[in-house]
Scaffold this motif. Structure first.
Motif, mmCIF file in Angstrom:
data_model
loop_
_atom_site.group_PDB
_atom_site.id
_atom_site.type_symbol
_atom_site.label_atom_id
_atom_site.label_comp_id
_atom_site.label_asym_id
_atom_site.label_seq_id
_atom_site.Cartn_x
_atom_site.Cartn_y
_atom_site.Cartn_z
ATOM 1 N N ILE A 260 0.842 -1.205 0.000
ATOM 2 C CA ILE A 260 0.000 0.000 0.000
ATOM 3 C C ILE A 260 0.874 1.251 0.000
ATOM 4 O O ILE A 260 0.614 2.208 -0.737
ATOM 5 N N VAL A 261 1.951 1.244 0.795
ATOM 6 C CA VAL A 261 2.875 2.379 0.808
ATOM 7 C C VAL A 261 3.552 2.530 -0.557
ATOM 8 O O VAL A 261 3.698 3.643 -1.074
ATOM 9 N N ILE A 262 3.950 1.412 -1.163
ATOM 10 C CA ILE A 262 4.554 1.461 -2.498
ATOM 11 C C ILE A 262 3.560 2.024 -3.511
ATOM 12 O O ILE A 262 3.934 2.778 -4.414
ATOM 13 N N SER A 263 2.283 1.713 -3.354
ATOM 14 C CA SER A 263 1.282 2.260 -4.283
ATOM 15 C C SER A 263 1.185 3.775 -4.162
ATOM 16 O O SER A 263 0.982 4.470 -5.152
ATOM 17 N N TRP A 264 1.337 4.296 -2.932
ATOM 18 C CA TRP A 264 1.331 5.760 -2.748
ATOM 19 C C TRP A 264 2.534 6.385 -3.455
ATOM 20 O O TRP A 264 2.407 7.423 -4.093
ATOM 21 N N VAL A 265 3.697 5.730 -3.334
ATOM 22 C CA VAL A 265 4.897 6.226 -4.008
ATOM 23 C C VAL A 265 4.703 6.181 -5.524
ATOM 24 O O VAL A 265 5.067 7.117 -6.236
ATOM 25 N N MET A 266 4.117 5.082 -6.015
ATOM 26 C CA MET A 266 3.868 4.960 -7.463
ATOM 27 C C MET A 266 2.882 6.032 -7.941
ATOM 28 O O MET A 266 3.034 6.570 -9.042
ATOM 29 N N LEU A 267 1.882 6.336 -7.129
ATOM 30 C CA LEU A 267 0.918 7.371 -7.496
ATOM 31 C C LEU A 267 1.608 8.726 -7.611
ATOM 32 O O LEU A 267 1.370 9.475 -8.561
ATOM 33 N N GLU A 268 2.482 9.039 -6.671
ATOM 34 C CA GLU A 268 3.232 10.294 -6.738
ATOM 35 C C GLU A 268 4.168 10.307 -7.942
ATOM 36 O O GLU A 268 4.314 11.335 -8.616
ATOM 37 N N ALA A 269 4.794 9.173 -8.236
ATOM 38 C CA ALA A 269 5.677 9.086 -9.410
ATOM 39 C C ALA A 269 4.894 9.273 -10.697
ATOM 40 O O ALA A 269 5.370 9.925 -11.636
ATOM 41 N N SER A 270 3.686 8.745 -10.744
ATOM 42 C CA SER A 270 2.868 8.912 -11.954
ATOM 43 C C SER A 270 2.435 10.362 -12.115
ATOM 44 O O SER A 270 2.375 10.876 -13.239
ATOM 45 N N LYS A 271 2.165 11.046 -10.994
ATOM 46 C CA LYS A 271 1.820 12.475 -11.075
ATOM 47 C C LYS A 271 3.008 13.280 -11.589
ATOM 48 O O LYS A 271 2.847 14.170 -12.432
ATOM 49 N N LEU A 272 4.214 12.967 -11.087
ATOM 50 C CA LEU A 272 5.416 13.655 -11.559
ATOM 51 C C LEU A 272 5.672 13.390 -13.040
ATOM 52 O O LEU A 272 6.058 14.281 -13.793
ATOM 53 N N GLN A 273 5.446 12.154 -13.457
ATOM 54 C CA GLN A 273 5.637 11.816 -14.867
ATOM 55 C C GLN A 273 4.624 12.552 -15.737
ATOM 56 O O GLN A 273 4.963 13.031 -16.816
ATOM 57 N N ASP A 274 3.385 12.669 -15.283
ATOM 58 C CA ASP A 274 2.366 13.408 -16.044
ATOM 59 C C ASP A 274 2.720 14.888 -16.136
ATOM 60 O O ASP A 274 2.568 15.504 -17.193
ATOM 61 N N GLU A 275 3.224 15.472 -15.024
ATOM 62 C CA GLU A 275 3.636 16.880 -15.051
ATOM 63 C C GLU A 275 4.788 17.092 -16.010
ATOM 64 O O GLU A 275 4.835 18.063 -16.756
ATOM 65 N N GLN A 276 5.703 16.146 -16.016
ATOM 66 C CA GLN A 276 6.872 16.234 -16.896
ATOM 67 C C GLN A 276 6.457 16.095 -18.359
ATOM 68 O O GLN A 276 7.025 16.743 -19.229
#
Length: 191
Positions: free
Chosen positions: A171-187
């Motif tokens: 579940i914690v890894i999923s939160w990290v992945m969600l933040e990484a996906s947001k950063l990738q979308d912003e990029q």
């Protein structure tokens, strides 16, 4: 990236095989549950696969020594299928994740959601499913005992801690992945 896509293809095949093989193995175990290891050769018995023991309040009981009526066999099979259900659902979730990997989507919102689902499956398995499955199996095993020796047990212990910890970790890894996906979308949208 090609290596991830190639390995994902292989893992999808393995997950499909497991989705068929695991329920079949459980069903075969319950078809041959009364087969004792001394009745057949070890090769036919797959080295003790069909002979299982379970811990009851009175001690360990070999399932091949129980007199199984059809309703009790169905209850025992149901308890094992219930115990297998989180693993089967996890395989479906993993198939979705690796299908996305195969298409080149690594850090996506969909994968983060799938990882969160996987974590909740681990978590629910540890808190609820393992205990319920074991309770049903102990009930099936002790149901033919004389009155006063039939048991309905609910347990939570060390075997539940590992999937509980894994669930929280995923579940914690999923939160990290969600933040990484947001950063990738912003990029992606930054010029």
């Amino acid at each position: 990236m090609d290596r991830i896509q190639k390995v994902s293809s292989y893992l999808l095949i393995i997950f499909n095989v497991l989705l068929i093989a695991l329920p079949l193995l459980i069903i075969l175990q319950w078809i041959f549950i009364e087969t004792k290891i001394t009745d057949v050769g070890s090769v036919i018995n797959f080295f003790g696969t069909f002979e299982r023991t379970i811990q009851t309040p009175e001690g360990f009981v070999n399932l091949s020594t129980i007199h199984w009526t059809p309703p009790l066999k169905i209850l025992g099979l149901s308890s094992d299928i219930l115990g297998l259900l989180p693993l089967l659902l996890s395989l479906f979730v993993l198939k979705s994740i690796f299908r996305n990997y195969q298409q080149g989507e690594i850090f996506s919102t969909a994968n983060a959601t799938h990882y969160r689902s996987l974590g909740w499956l681990f978590f629910l398995d540890a808190l609820l499913i393992k205990s319920l499955s074991n309770t049903l199996l102990v009930l099936a095993v002790t149901f033919t005992n004389p009155p006063g020796h039939r048991y309905l047990t609910v347990s939570f212990g060390t075997p539940n801690m590992k999937p509980l910890f894994c669930g929280i970790l995923v579940i914690v890894i999923s939160w990290v992945m969600l933040e990484a996906s947001k950063l990738q979308d912003e990029q992606k949208f930054t010029i």
